[in-house]
Enzyme design. Sequence first.
Site, PDB file in Angstrom:
ATOM      1  N   ILE A  13       0.843  -1.203   0.000  1.00 38.52           N
ATOM      2  CA  ILE A  13       0.000   0.000   0.000  1.00 38.52           C
ATOM      3  C   ILE A  13       0.877   1.252   0.000  1.00 38.52           C
ATOM      4  CG2 ILE A  13      -1.816   1.278   1.226  1.00 38.52           C
ATOM      5  CD1 ILE A  13      -2.664  -1.407   2.488  1.00 38.52           C
ATOM      6  N   THR A 130      -6.087  -0.950  10.511  1.00 36.38           N
ATOM      7  CA  THR A 130      -6.840  -2.053   9.921  1.00 36.38           C
ATOM      8  C   THR A 130      -8.188  -2.266  10.602  1.00 36.38           C
ATOM      9  OG1 THR A 130      -6.798  -4.460   9.659  1.00 36.38           O
ATOM     10  CG2 THR A 130      -5.520  -3.584  11.463  1.00 36.38           C
ATOM     11  N   ASP A 131      -9.124  -2.845   9.861  1.00 43.02           N
ATOM     12  CA  ASP A 131     -10.418  -3.203  10.457  1.00 43.02           C
ATOM     13  C   ASP A 131     -10.291  -4.373  11.435  1.00 43.02           C
ATOM     14  OD1 ASP A 131      -9.921  -5.210   8.617  1.00 43.02           O
ATOM     15  OD2 ASP A 131     -11.870  -5.090   7.608  1.00 43.02           O
ATOM     16  N   GLU A 132      -9.146  -5.085  11.392  1.00 41.17           N
ATOM     17  CA  GLU A 132      -9.011  -6.275  12.243  1.00 41.17           C
ATOM     18  C   GLU A 132      -8.990  -5.937  13.729  1.00 41.17           C
ATOM     19  OE1 GLU A 132      -6.207  -9.221  11.057  1.00 41.17           O
ATOM     20  OE2 GLU A 132      -6.620  -8.950   8.930  1.00 41.17           O
ATOM     21  N   TYR A 155      -1.133  -9.986  15.256  1.00 39.37           N
ATOM     22  CA  TYR A 155      -1.091  -8.843  14.342  1.00 39.37           C
ATOM     23  C   TYR A 155      -2.124  -7.795  14.737  1.00 39.37           C
ATOM     24  CZ  TYR A 155      -2.340  -6.019  10.268  1.00 39.37           C
ATOM     25  OH  TYR A 155      -2.677  -4.969   9.436  1.00 39.37           O
ATOM     26  N   LYS A 159      -1.746  -3.906  16.121  1.00 41.77           N
ATOM     27  CA  LYS A 159      -2.284  -2.716  15.439  1.00 41.77           C
ATOM     28  C   LYS A 159      -3.250  -1.963  16.370  1.00 41.77           C
ATOM     29  CE  LYS A 159      -1.749  -1.508  11.694  1.00 41.77           C
ATOM     30  NZ  LYS A 159      -0.713  -0.658  11.024  1.00 41.77           N
ATOM     31  N   TYR A 212      -8.073 -21.998   3.450  1.00 41.57           N
ATOM     32  CA  TYR A 212      -8.110 -22.367   4.868  1.00 41.57           C
ATOM     33  C   TYR A 212      -9.520 -22.792   5.271  1.00 41.57           C
ATOM     34  CZ  TYR A 212      -3.676 -19.709   5.286  1.00 41.57           C
ATOM     35  OH  TYR A 212      -2.396 -19.217   5.154  1.00 41.57           O
TER      36      TYR A 212
HETATM   37  P1  NAD Z   1       3.465  -4.613   3.542  1.00 40.19           P
HETATM   38  O1  NAD Z   1       3.842  -5.742   4.445  1.00 40.19           O
HETATM   39  O2  NAD Z   1       3.299  -4.841   2.106  1.00 40.19           O
HETATM   40  O3  NAD Z   1       4.561  -3.431   3.704  1.00 40.19           O
HETATM   41  C1  NAD Z   1       5.062  -3.050   4.938  1.00 40.19           C
HETATM   42  C2  NAD Z   1       6.229  -2.108   4.693  1.00 40.19           C
HETATM   43  O4  NAD Z   1       6.741  -1.704   5.981  1.00 40.19           O
HETATM   44  C3  NAD Z   1       7.400  -2.756   3.947  1.00 40.19           C
HETATM   45  O5  NAD Z   1       7.894  -1.874   2.971  1.00 40.19           O
HETATM   46  C4  NAD Z   1       8.435  -3.002   5.028  1.00 40.19           C
HETATM   47  O6  NAD Z   1       9.779  -2.977   4.556  1.00 40.19           O
HETATM   48  C5  NAD Z   1       8.157  -1.848   5.987  1.00 40.19           C
HETATM   49  N1  NAD Z   1       8.588  -2.154   7.346  1.00 40.19           N
HETATM   50  C6  NAD Z   1       8.317  -3.261   8.082  1.00 40.19           C
HETATM   51  N2  NAD Z   1       8.919  -3.186   9.273  1.00 40.19           N
HETATM   52  C7  NAD Z   1       9.567  -1.995   9.298  1.00 40.19           C
HETATM   53  C8  NAD Z   1      10.371  -1.319  10.275  1.00 40.19           C
HETATM   54  N3  NAD Z   1      10.641  -1.892  11.458  1.00 40.19           N
HETATM   55  N4  NAD Z   1      10.835  -0.093   9.995  1.00 40.19           N
HETATM   56  C9  NAD Z   1      10.581   0.493   8.779  1.00 40.19           C
HETATM   57  N5  NAD Z   1       9.867  -0.106   7.824  1.00 40.19           N
HETATM   58  C10 NAD Z   1       9.359  -1.330   8.074  1.00 40.19           C
HETATM   59  O7  NAD Z   1       2.157  -3.976   4.208  1.00 40.19           O
HETATM   60  P2  NAD Z   1       0.860  -3.384   3.500  1.00 40.19           P
HETATM   61  O8  NAD Z   1      -0.077  -4.489   3.214  1.00 40.19           O
HETATM   62  O9  NAD Z   1       1.261  -2.453   2.436  1.00 40.19           O
HETATM   63  O10 NAD Z   1       0.240  -2.565   4.723  1.00 40.19           O
HETATM   64  C11 NAD Z   1       0.687  -1.235   4.996  1.00 40.19           C
HETATM   65  C12 NAD Z   1      -0.029  -0.727   6.233  1.00 40.19           C
HETATM   66  O11 NAD Z   1      -1.433  -0.727   6.020  1.00 40.19           O
HETATM   67  C13 NAD Z   1       0.206  -1.565   7.479  1.00 40.19           C
HETATM   68  O12 NAD Z   1       0.306  -0.706   8.570  1.00 40.19           O
HETATM   69  C14 NAD Z   1      -1.046  -2.421   7.589  1.00 40.19           C
HETATM   70  O13 NAD Z   1      -1.311  -2.761   8.930  1.00 40.19           O
HETATM   71  C15 NAD Z   1      -2.091  -1.485   7.036  1.00 40.19           C
HETATM   72  N6  NAD Z   1      -3.242  -2.119   6.394  1.00 40.19           N
HETATM   73  C16 NAD Z   1      -3.057  -3.079   5.442  1.00 40.19           C
HETATM   74  C17 NAD Z   1      -4.168  -3.640   4.799  1.00 40.19           C
HETATM   75  C18 NAD Z   1      -4.021  -4.683   3.733  1.00 40.19           C
HETATM   76  O14 NAD Z   1      -5.022  -5.228   3.288  1.00 40.19           O
HETATM   77  N7  NAD Z   1      -2.830  -4.991   3.262  1.00 40.19           N
HETATM   78  C19 NAD Z   1      -5.458  -3.214   5.158  1.00 40.19           C
HETATM   79  C20 NAD Z   1      -5.597  -2.226   6.149  1.00 40.19           C
HETATM   80  C21 NAD Z   1      -4.483  -1.684   6.751  1.00 40.19           C
HETATM   81  O1  DAU Z   2      -8.597  -6.633   6.979  1.00 39.47           O
HETATM   82  C1  DAU Z   2      -7.407  -5.945   6.731  1.00 39.47           C
HETATM   83  C2  DAU Z   2      -6.252  -6.910   6.820  1.00 39.47           C
HETATM   84  O2  DAU Z   2      -6.310  -7.725   5.663  1.00 39.47           O
HETATM   85  C3  DAU Z   2      -4.894  -6.207   6.918  1.00 39.47           C
HETATM   86  O3  DAU Z   2      -4.836  -5.485   8.109  1.00 39.47           O
HETATM   87  C4  DAU Z   2      -3.752  -7.226   6.869  1.00 39.47           C
HETATM   88  O4  DAU Z   2      -2.510  -6.555   6.859  1.00 39.47           O
HETATM   89  C5  DAU Z   2      -3.892  -8.050   5.606  1.00 39.47           C
HETATM   90  O5  DAU Z   2      -2.904  -9.056   5.597  1.00 39.47           O
HETATM   91  C6  DAU Z   2      -5.287  -8.684   5.518  1.00 39.47           C
HETATM   92  O6  DAU Z   2      -5.439  -9.728   6.516  1.00 39.47           O
HETATM   93  P1  DAU Z   2      -6.156 -11.129   6.176  1.00 39.47           P
HETATM   94  O7  DAU Z   2      -5.676 -12.147   7.120  1.00 39.47           O
HETATM   95  O8  DAU Z   2      -7.628 -10.952   6.031  1.00 39.47           O
HETATM   96  O9  DAU Z   2      -5.561 -11.370   4.676  1.00 39.47           O
HETATM   97  P2  DAU Z   2      -4.961 -12.667   3.964  1.00 39.47           P
HETATM   98  O10 DAU Z   2      -4.721 -12.291   2.542  1.00 39.47           O
HETATM   99  O11 DAU Z   2      -3.832 -13.255   4.731  1.00 39.47           O
HETATM  100  O12 DAU Z   2      -6.168 -13.684   4.026  1.00 39.47           O
HETATM  101  C7  DAU Z   2      -7.434 -13.369   3.463  1.00 39.47           C
HETATM  102  C8  DAU Z   2      -8.381 -14.522   3.785  1.00 39.47           C
HETATM  103  O13 DAU Z   2      -7.959 -15.674   3.037  1.00 39.47           O
HETATM  104  C9  DAU Z   2      -8.355 -14.945   5.242  1.00 39.47           C
HETATM  105  O14 DAU Z   2      -9.661 -15.326   5.627  1.00 39.47           O
HETATM  106  C10 DAU Z   2      -7.430 -16.160   5.258  1.00 39.47           C
HETATM  107  C11 DAU Z   2      -7.644 -16.772   3.887  1.00 39.47           C
HETATM  108  N1  DAU Z   2      -6.464 -17.466   3.298  1.00 39.47           N
HETATM  109  C12 DAU Z   2      -5.285 -16.784   3.263  1.00 39.47           C
HETATM  110  C13 DAU Z   2      -4.168 -17.361   2.697  1.00 39.47           C
HETATM  111  C14 DAU Z   2      -2.841 -16.634   2.676  1.00 39.47           C
HETATM  112  C15 DAU Z   2      -6.597 -18.706   2.736  1.00 39.47           C
HETATM  113  O15 DAU Z   2      -7.691 -19.306   2.740  1.00 39.47           O
HETATM  114  N2  DAU Z   2      -5.494 -19.288   2.166  1.00 39.47           N
HETATM  115  C16 DAU Z   2      -4.268 -18.681   2.139  1.00 39.47           C
HETATM  116  O16 DAU Z   2      -3.284 -19.291   1.643  1.00 39.47           O
END
Ligand code: NAD
Ligand code: DAU
Length: 347
Positions: A13, A130-132, A155, A159, A212
């Site tokens: 993101i 995050t919504d989690e 996680y 958060k 899963y």
């Molecule tokens: P990501 O894992 O793709 O990226 C995380 C980034 O943070 C990476 O570039 C990593 O190098 C950096 N990082 C990790 N530890 C660090 C540290 N100690 N110091 C400096 N940099 C560090 O994550 P993402 O999916 O892009 O999520 C970004 C943010 O948005 C997170 O805070 C996550 O909780 C939040 N978020 C993610 C989602 C989602 O669906 N992916 C949804 C809602 C909120």
């Molecule tokens: O809701 C926001 C969150 O969404 C973010 O805060 C997190 O950073 C992000 O990782 C994500 O969390 P989830 O656990 O929901 O995402 P993930 O892609 O890991 O899994 C999505 C759903 O799919 C979850 O119900 C678990 C399931 N899953 C995941 C993987 C990796 C599977 O069934 N098989 C898989 O191999």
Amino acid sequence: MKNILITGGAGFIGSHVVRHFVHKYPDYKIVNLDALTYAGNLENLTDLESANNYTLVKVDINDEAAVNAVFDKYDITDVIHLAAESHVDRSITDPLIFLRTNILGTANLLNAAKGKWSDFDKHIFYHVSTDEVYGSLGDTGLFEETTPYDPRSPYSASKASSDHLVRAYHHTYGMQIKITNCSNNYGPYQFPEKLIPLIINNIVLEKKLPVYGDGSNVRDWLYVQDHVEAIDLVFHKGTNGETYNIGGNNEKQNLELVHLLCDTVDAQLGRPTGDAKSRIEFVTDRPGHDKRYAIDASKIKAELGWEPLTDVATGLGKTVEWYLANGEWLNRVTSGDYKKYYEVHYG
Ligand code: NAD
Ligand code: DAU
């Protein structure tokens, strides 16, 4: 003059947020602070290397001296904080790094900002969350901004703690803060440990598609650019001290989503319909697997006029297209450590 520190800007993101701010606001200086962990990738940002309002600093948010030095050197006026350990499954096998980065790292950034900023009215600390943090829903209901926190994985607990810390700096010291809690993002540059890119990669490689449990868990999917637009709006127009929920209104059971991905990838690769679906495998469930996430995003819609613009069919189509066109990126991020992670996690 704004000198904005975006943390985690080399991640999924974060790279979209950095690109958006660098291009849309040429008068802002954007400093991307990222430790470049396994999830951070400079290849996500190659197009920005020549931008003159963009700088990358490789710094760990836990490193107090280095973070303070960045605030001083670049005269940081605002923070958009995304750096985090973000993958739930990794938090189950190795919780402590989540607590260090997500809780202590956030505290460290807040403290650096508190030390640097003398007039809080002029500065914003924005936490992307995050919504989690709200826990798990049953068949009905939506997460609202007032829903009590009930995090259930290391996680989400980390958060939730970081959200509380950000609010504590607002209430205790008067820091101007904004928090958004967003649902599951998807789109280009997402690391293939997350469901959507993992399934796309496995379909391409004709591997098993791990679902899963029974695949009935529900997530609300949001195309990453819609999240970026929301962050831009909240950063510029959101109210000090407020939280905004962000969601796509796109609830899908995991199995339904995997079916959609199978059909989309098969079609784009010119494979027969049903080819990918035949490789779906139900595997051991995630411990403490949250059943359902769903967002009430009416506050950000009513107050700031935000709307998600990309529906799931369009967003998945664009995402699959991107991964198929960027096979080299996918190959590189899945070589090395990813192989070990995959073996340990999926056997
Ligand atoms: P990501 O894992 O793709 O990226 C995380 C980034 O943070 C990476 O570039 C990593 O190098 C950096 N990082 C990790 N530890 C660090 C540290 N100690 N110091 C400096 N940099 C560090 O994550 P993402 O999916 O892009 O999520 C970004 C943010 O948005 C997170 O805070 C996550 O909780 C939040 N978020 C993610 C989602 C989602 O669906 N992916 C949804 C809602 C909120
Ligand atoms: O809701 C926001 C969150 O969404 C973010 O805060 C997190 O950073 C992000 O990782 C994500 O969390 P989830 O656990 O929901 O995402 P993930 O892609 O890991 O899994 C999505 C759903 O799919 C979850 O119900 C678990 C399931 N899953 C995941 C993987 C990796 C599977 O069934 N098989 C898989 O191999």
